[in-house]
Design an enzyme around this catalytic site. Structure first.
Site, PDB file in Angstrom:
ATOM      1  N   ASP A   1       0.870  -1.178   0.000  1.00 35.81           N
ATOM      2  CA  ASP A   1       0.000   0.000   0.000  1.00 35.81           C
ATOM      3  C   ASP A   1       0.911   1.234   0.000  1.00 35.81           C
ATOM      4  OD1 ASP A   1      -2.149   1.673  -0.064  1.00 35.81           O
ATOM      5  OD2 ASP A   1      -3.226   0.702   1.565  1.00 35.81           O
TER       6      ASP A   1
HETATM    7  C1  NOJ Z   1      -4.066   3.909  -0.076  1.00 39.89           C
HETATM    8  C2  NOJ Z   1      -5.230   2.984   0.056  1.00 39.89           C
HETATM    9  O1  NOJ Z   1      -5.206   2.307   1.293  1.00 39.89           O
HETATM   10  C3  NOJ Z   1      -5.315   1.950  -1.065  1.00 39.89           C
HETATM   11  O2  NOJ Z   1      -6.485   1.217  -0.924  1.00 39.89           O
HETATM   12  C4  NOJ Z   1      -5.231   2.645  -2.390  1.00 39.89           C
HETATM   13  O3  NOJ Z   1      -5.412   1.722  -3.429  1.00 39.89           O
HETATM   14  C5  NOJ Z   1      -3.897   3.340  -2.470  1.00 39.89           C
HETATM   15  N1  NOJ Z   1      -3.828   4.354  -1.420  1.00 39.89           N
HETATM   16  C6  NOJ Z   1      -3.644   3.982  -3.829  1.00 39.89           C
HETATM   17  O4  NOJ Z   1      -4.440   5.072  -4.009  1.00 39.89           O
END
Ligand code: NOJ
Length: 768
Positions: free
Chosen positions: A301
């Site tokens: 993430d």
């Molecule tokens: C953080 C989020 O937790 C995740 O779900 C998302 O896909 C990413 N950012 C990218 O935007």
């Protein structure tokens, strides 16, 4: 699963050929057709053998869009560094670059300026649509309609792919029992069985049958794992859960995703039982890539590698890269850890190059499957982008999904549906005319003010007179990145106009709830009442006109206990996306008979959280409630929810009868029942089946959903419904992580919610 079906079709085709053609020819055909993955494997191995260590690590590096791609190229700072890396082939993927023009620009650099010309995989959060939005995922899940959910993901993929995107960071398959956690809007609710089926439907919708088509995109099951169990519902918080919950509640939708052929996983920000998910070898190596044999790749993430320092798990960026690579994180989203540290770690012998090779192979394989090596610009066609974006077919699909997502929570004296003529309607509330909030959270591809408001939807019905008054403001400064969403707590200056409107109306429709940005990532709440002064507004209007239809727009369960006691009609309309107002108007006027059922329990009070239908009994259970005090309960609130999981009304009524349990074989228990439409209009009911395994070596929940079927009935029509229960439905994971079926007594319940009305019993013996 799709791949298996595809294989079966191919094999059937080969078999037919085999009958007609000569043996030798059909054998060759079989080899050729089954060799797709072999062919990709050879290509990947060949490419890998030409790559330098830095180029390999480059494939494991993902950057956020970093400069105005159509403008001048950056010559200093972070953007310049990223640009340099891109040109050297040290970037394998980019996120948040979208639109054919921009995607072309970065793809061209990767393909035409780097030594090996490896195309980028372009990722984006296509969570419930790209530009044209479907309802938020929690709302879609309320439809329990797997075909429609699949279609919704399908059209999202088509629109996103036409904008140059080839990978979505969806579906989020985290189970959550905590409505304080803002990201419940992004999931399928609290149940692992429903959640698993919805995960599969979404993955099939995004990926289709042929990943190399320019209309399909790779899906991503996230967040692996436990993210939905953040302590106290506070986003990113610590997760500490036991084996049984991990295996039986959290893991199943992820396992179902692997079975559905999902091509990527995303790990998560949280630590799980002391180990951050990004550095968690148990999750990524042992379970996902080991036990489940997942052959796609895992992306971290955003910055989650580097965040392991704050977790207190690694001391610096270098160790973050080391631990992440060893633990099985294949791609680094925006930590800069791999691109800056991994090569040295390999040279120092701290990370085995075989691990790098494995990660790169996984990433290249998905790029091959997407057809990016055949044509890196296949997703980049400006004419197609213009034609597809917001097309009529997509609008129709999101409208259909929106109608099906609405849940009727209360309808005293059949206040709904509204009469289509001769009515003076007062439309009140901060969300009644809002054209942005219905888009919900996760709508970065969509423009503000592009949703159909409730006001606009109602105006299509021309024979009633509508008077609108906003009544109150819900937020001040509605932006995704606002640190604090300033909720209006005291401005009641709009109340008097609203009260006047209400006094002069036959019926009042109040559109209240949460703004689209009041749920979603980092939007945890400690209070689940109507935000701002909305409760006061509701009560002020109620004092002058009790004939109120409350339309809720929200991204999670709310504690609307007062409204449930006083307001005659309540419609849960979530955040329904681009066509929101049209869908709501159709339901209010009875052109669509609501059929949604809650995918998440609505608490009476925040203090009951976590509250969920599949709880354990305890040694001092709640039913029947004893008179003395020493049983598992609260002294100031009932144990019961406001609305249970699976609950939802219709404009018609259904009668359940004739429950029968028969042992069809030693492998299947059949449960059948009759369902009758006893009302005056046609309607759809989600017939739900729950089991209770009465005694087990690891205690089982009081109810577990194990089957459901959508049944459509005309007035007075009766249909039989039959469910089949096998080991898959009757077994569970024990604390060693083994799936077991233990003989013994089971209860079975059938009905229109988790408070199912019909009940029976059966016994499973050793031979089952
Ligand atoms: C953080 C989020 O937790 C995740 O779900 C998302 O896909 C990413 N950012 C990218 O935007």
């Amino acid at each position: 699963m799709i791949r298996n079906v595809y294989k079966i079709v191919i094999l059937a085709f080969i078999f037919v050929c085999y009958q007609g053609c000569d043996k030798q020819n059909s054998k060759e055909l079989a080899l050729h057709l089954n060799d797709d993955s072999l062919f990709i494997k050879e290509k990947v191995d060949d490419l890998l053998s030409q790559m330098t260590l830095e180029e390999k690590i480059g494939q494991m590096n993902q950057y956020n869009g970093f400069w105005d791609v159509t403008g001048p190229t950056p010559d200093s700072g972070d953007a310049a560094k990223k640009y340099e890396h891109l040109k050297k082939g040290y970037v394998g993927s980019m996120l948040n670059v979208r639109g054919v023009k921009d995607v072309m620009e970065v793809q061209k650099i990767a393909v035409e300026e780097t030594r090996l010309g490896i195309p980028l995989i372009i990722g984006f959060d296509v969570i419930h649509g790209y530009k044209t939005l479907s309802p938020i995922p929690l709302a879609e899940s309320a439809s329990w309609d797997l075909e429609s959910i699949k279609k919704s993901a399908r059209v999202a993929a088509i629109e996103a792919a036409a904008a140059g995107i080839n990978w979505t960071f969806a579906p989020m398959v985290d189970i959550s029992r905590d409505a304080r956690w803002g990201r419940v809007m992004e999931g399928a609710g609290e149940d692992p069985y429903l959640g698993s089926l919805i995960a599969k439907a979404r993955i099939q919708g995004f990926q289709g049958d042929d990943l190399s088509s320019h209309e399909t995109i790779a899906a991503c099951a996230k967040h692996w794992a436990g993210y939905g169990f953040a302590e106290s519902g506070r986003d990113y918080n610590t997760v500490d859960v036991g084996t049984s919950t991990l295996n039986n509640i959290i893991f199943p939708p992820f396992k179902a995703s692997v079975e559905a052929g999902v091509r990527t996983f995303m790990n998560s920000f949280n630590e799980l039982n002391g180990i951050p998910a990004t550095g968690n070898a148990f999750l990524q190596r042992e379970i996902l890539k080991g036990k489940w044999n997942f052959d796609g790749f895992v992306v971290s993430d955003w910055g989650s590698m580097i965040e392991m320092i704050e977790h207190g798990f690694v001391k610096d960026k270098k160790q973050a890269a080391e631990i992440s690579a060893i633990a099985g994180s294949d791609m680094d989203m925006e930590s800069y850890a791999y691109v800056e540290e991994l090569a040295n770690l390999v040279r120092e012998g701290r990370v085995d190059e075989a691990l790098i090779d494995d990660a790169v192979k996984r990433i290249l394989t998905v790029k091959y499957e997407l057809g990016l090596f055949d044509d890196p610009y296949k997703y980049c066609n400006e004419t197609r982008e213009t034609e597809v974006t917001g097309s009529e077919a997509i609008q129709e699909a999101v409208l259909d999904m929106a109608r099906k997502s609405i849940v009727l929570l209360k309808n005293e004296n059949n206040l709904l549906p509204l009469s289509k003529s001769g009515q003076k309607i007062g439309l009140i509330g901060p969300l009644a005319a809002d054209k942005t909030s219905p888009l919900g959270s996760w709508r970065i591809g969509a423009d503000d003010n592009t949703a159909v408001s409730v006001l606009e939807g109602l105006q299509r019905y021309k024979n009633n007179a509508i008077t609108y008054a906003k009544g109150a403001d819900l937020t001040i400064g509605e932006t995704l990145f606002a640190i604090e969403l300033d909720i209006n707590k005291d401005d009641t200056s709009g109340f008097s106009e609203a009260i006047e409107v209400a006094k002069n109306s036959d019926v009042v429709i109040m559109v209240l709830g949460e703004h689209g940005f009041q749920s979603g990532e980092a939007r945890s709440r400690t209070n689940l009442d109507l935000p701002g002064v909305q409760q006061e507004l509701l009560e002020a209007v109620y004092n002058v006109n009790k004939n109120i239809v409350l339309v809720l727009n929200n991204g999670r369960p709310l504690t609307i206990t007062w409204a449930d006691e006083h307001i005659p009609a309540i419609v849960e309309a979530w955040q329904l996306g681009t066509q929101s107002g049209n869908a709501i108007a159709e339901v209010l006027y009875g052109d669509y008979n609501p059929s949604g059922k809650l995918p998440m329990t609505f608490p009476r009070s925040v203090g009951q959280i976590p509250i969920y239908y599949n709880y354990k009994n305890t040694g001092r259970p709640t039913i029947p409630a004893p008179k003395e005090v020493f049983w598992s309960h609260y002294i100031d609130e009932s144990n019961e929810p406001l609305y249970p999981f699976g609950y939802g009304l219709s404009y018609t009524t259904f009668l359940y009868s004739d429950l029968e349990v028969t042992k069809a074989s030693e492998e299947v228990v059949e449960v059948s029942l009759k369902l009758e439409n006893t009302g005056k209009v046609s309607g759809k009911e989600v017939v739900q089946l729950y089991i209770h395994d009465l005694f087990a070596t690891v205690t089982r929940p009081v109810k577990e959903l194990k089957g459901f079927e959508l049944v459509e009935l005309a007035p007075n029509e009766i249909k039989s419904v039959t469910f089949k229960l096998t080991k898959k439905e009757l077994g569970f994971y024990n604390n060693s992580g083994d799936f077991v079926l233990e003989p013994g007594e089971f209860k079975v319940y059938v009905g229109g919610s988790s408070k199912a009305v019909l009940e029976s019993k059966f016994t499973i013996n050793n031979n089952f």
